[in-house]
Motif scaffolding. Structure first.
Motif, mmCIF file in Angstrom:
data_model
loop_
_atom_site.group_PDB
_atom_site.id
_atom_site.type_symbol
_atom_site.label_atom_id
_atom_site.label_comp_id
_atom_site.label_asym_id
_atom_site.label_seq_id
_atom_site.Cartn_x
_atom_site.Cartn_y
_atom_site.Cartn_z
ATOM 1 N N GLN A 1 0.834 -1.181 0.000
ATOM 2 C CA GLN A 1 0.000 0.000 0.000
ATOM 3 C C GLN A 1 0.882 1.248 0.000
ATOM 4 O O GLN A 1 1.969 1.237 0.547
ATOM 5 C CB GLN A 1 -0.921 0.011 1.225
ATOM 6 C CG GLN A 1 -1.748 -1.254 1.369
ATOM 7 C CD GLN A 1 -2.647 -1.498 0.183
ATOM 8 O OE1 GLN A 1 -3.058 -0.567 -0.490
ATOM 9 N NE2 GLN A 1 -2.935 -2.760 -0.089
ATOM 10 N N GLN A 3 2.359 4.764 0.981
ATOM 11 C CA GLN A 3 2.544 5.542 2.189
ATOM 12 C C GLN A 3 2.294 6.997 1.846
ATOM 13 O O GLN A 3 2.672 7.463 0.765
ATOM 14 C CB GLN A 3 3.970 5.366 2.719
ATOM 15 C CG GLN A 3 4.335 3.923 3.037
ATOM 16 C CD GLN A 3 3.479 3.335 4.130
ATOM 17 O OE1 GLN A 3 3.274 3.954 5.175
ATOM 18 N NE2 GLN A 3 2.957 2.142 3.909
ATOM 19 N N THR A 96 -5.475 10.689 3.667
ATOM 20 C CA THR A 96 -5.646 9.253 3.832
ATOM 21 C C THR A 96 -6.438 8.693 2.659
ATOM 22 O O THR A 96 -7.012 9.444 1.869
ATOM 23 C CB THR A 96 -6.347 8.952 5.176
ATOM 24 O OG1 THR A 96 -6.363 7.545 5.398
ATOM 25 C CG2 THR A 96 -7.779 9.454 5.179
ATOM 26 N N TRP A 99 -8.505 2.679 2.070
ATOM 27 C CA TRP A 99 -7.811 1.518 2.655
ATOM 28 C C TRP A 99 -7.227 1.865 4.010
ATOM 29 O O TRP A 99 -7.381 1.112 4.973
ATOM 30 C CB TRP A 99 -6.693 1.037 1.722
ATOM 31 C CG TRP A 99 -5.994 -0.192 2.232
ATOM 32 C CD1 TRP A 99 -6.350 -1.490 2.018
ATOM 33 C CD2 TRP A 99 -4.832 -0.212 3.070
ATOM 34 N NE1 TRP A 99 -5.481 -2.331 2.678
ATOM 35 C CE2 TRP A 99 -4.531 -1.587 3.316
ATOM 36 C CE3 TRP A 99 -4.010 0.760 3.631
ATOM 37 C CZ2 TRP A 99 -3.454 -1.978 4.097
ATOM 38 C CZ3 TRP A 99 -2.933 0.374 4.415
ATOM 39 C CH2 TRP A 99 -2.672 -0.980 4.634
ATOM 40 N N HIS A 100 -6.583 3.011 4.100
ATOM 41 C CA HIS A 100 -5.994 3.418 5.371
ATOM 42 C C HIS A 100 -7.064 3.648 6.432
ATOM 43 O O HIS A 100 -6.856 3.373 7.621
ATOM 44 C CB HIS A 100 -5.159 4.690 5.192
ATOM 45 C CG HIS A 100 -3.884 4.460 4.443
ATOM 46 N ND1 HIS A 100 -3.807 4.513 3.072
ATOM 47 C CD2 HIS A 100 -2.623 4.167 4.877
ATOM 48 C CE1 HIS A 100 -2.566 4.268 2.693
ATOM 49 N NE2 HIS A 100 -1.826 4.044 3.762
ATOM 50 N N LYS A 103 -8.076 0.503 8.095
ATOM 51 C CA LYS A 103 -7.033 0.031 9.018
ATOM 52 C C LYS A 103 -6.807 1.010 10.166
ATOM 53 O O LYS A 103 -5.968 0.742 11.028
ATOM 54 C CB LYS A 103 -5.708 -0.151 8.259
ATOM 55 C CG LYS A 103 -5.781 -1.094 7.068
ATOM 56 C CD LYS A 103 -6.126 -2.504 7.494
ATOM 57 C CE LYS A 103 -6.124 -3.433 6.294
ATOM 58 N NZ LYS A 103 -6.541 -4.817 6.682
ATOM 59 N N SER A 105 -5.292 3.702 10.000
ATOM 60 C CA SER A 105 -3.873 4.005 9.865
ATOM 61 C C SER A 105 -3.718 5.455 9.441
ATOM 62 O O SER A 105 -4.242 5.867 8.413
ATOM 63 C CB SER A 105 -3.245 3.083 8.810
ATOM 64 O OG SER A 105 -1.897 3.437 8.565
ATOM 65 N N TRP A 106 -2.975 6.222 10.258
ATOM 66 C CA TRP A 106 -2.807 7.644 10.022
ATOM 67 C C TRP A 106 -1.333 8.006 10.007
ATOM 68 O O TRP A 106 -0.539 7.416 10.735
ATOM 69 C CB TRP A 106 -3.520 8.453 11.103
ATOM 70 C CG TRP A 106 -4.975 8.166 11.164
ATOM 71 C CD1 TRP A 106 -5.599 7.190 11.892
ATOM 72 C CD2 TRP A 106 -6.007 8.852 10.447
ATOM 73 N NE1 TRP A 106 -6.946 7.240 11.674
ATOM 74 C CE2 TRP A 106 -7.233 8.246 10.791
ATOM 75 C CE3 TRP A 106 -6.027 9.921 9.536
ATOM 76 C CZ2 TRP A 106 -8.460 8.671 10.271
ATOM 77 C CZ3 TRP A 106 -7.234 10.346 9.014
ATOM 78 C CH2 TRP A 106 -8.436 9.726 9.384
#
Length: 116
Positions: A1, A3, A96, A99-100, A103, A105-106
């Motif tokens: 993925q 970044q 973001t 997908w993030h 998750k 995810s930050w």
């Protein structure tokens, strides 16, 4: 993925402008959409807006007409141009993808502080 890394924040007076950048490690639109969120002090994250790979954009009512999102595929970067900044725009800003989000995810975000 991919970044994502945010940059461009800083200290600005009310009425001023800033341009934030969201740089991807790969194709910026590999997930179809790039969202911009922000988290004001003591508050939950809130959606600022997004841009689709087609170029379609969406903005929250609070920033509509002042903030503009654009993308540069060649640079794998999405920008958030913020004009006529207000004190209530003070927040940490994040970019973001869907997908993030799934998750939770930050990235580290970039701090924007608007002084009156």
């Amino acid at each position: 993925q991919v970044q994502l890394v945010e940059s461009g924040g800083g200290l600005v007076q009310a009425g001023g402008s800033l341009r934030l950048s969201c740089k991807a490690s790969g194709s910026i639109f590999s997930h179809g959409i790039i969202n911009w969120y922000r988290q004001p002090p003591g508050k939950q994250r809130q959606l600022v807006g997004y841009i689709r790979s087609s170029g379609t954009t969406y903005y929250a009512d609070s920033v509509k007409g002042r903030f503009f999102i654009s993308g540069d595929n060649a640079k794998n970067t999405v920008y958030l141009r913020m004009n006529n900044l207000k004190s209530e725009d003070t927040a940490v800003y994040y970019c973001t993808t869907p997908w993030h989000l799934t998750k939770d995810s930050w990235g580290q975000g970039t701090q924007v502080t608007v002084t009156s």
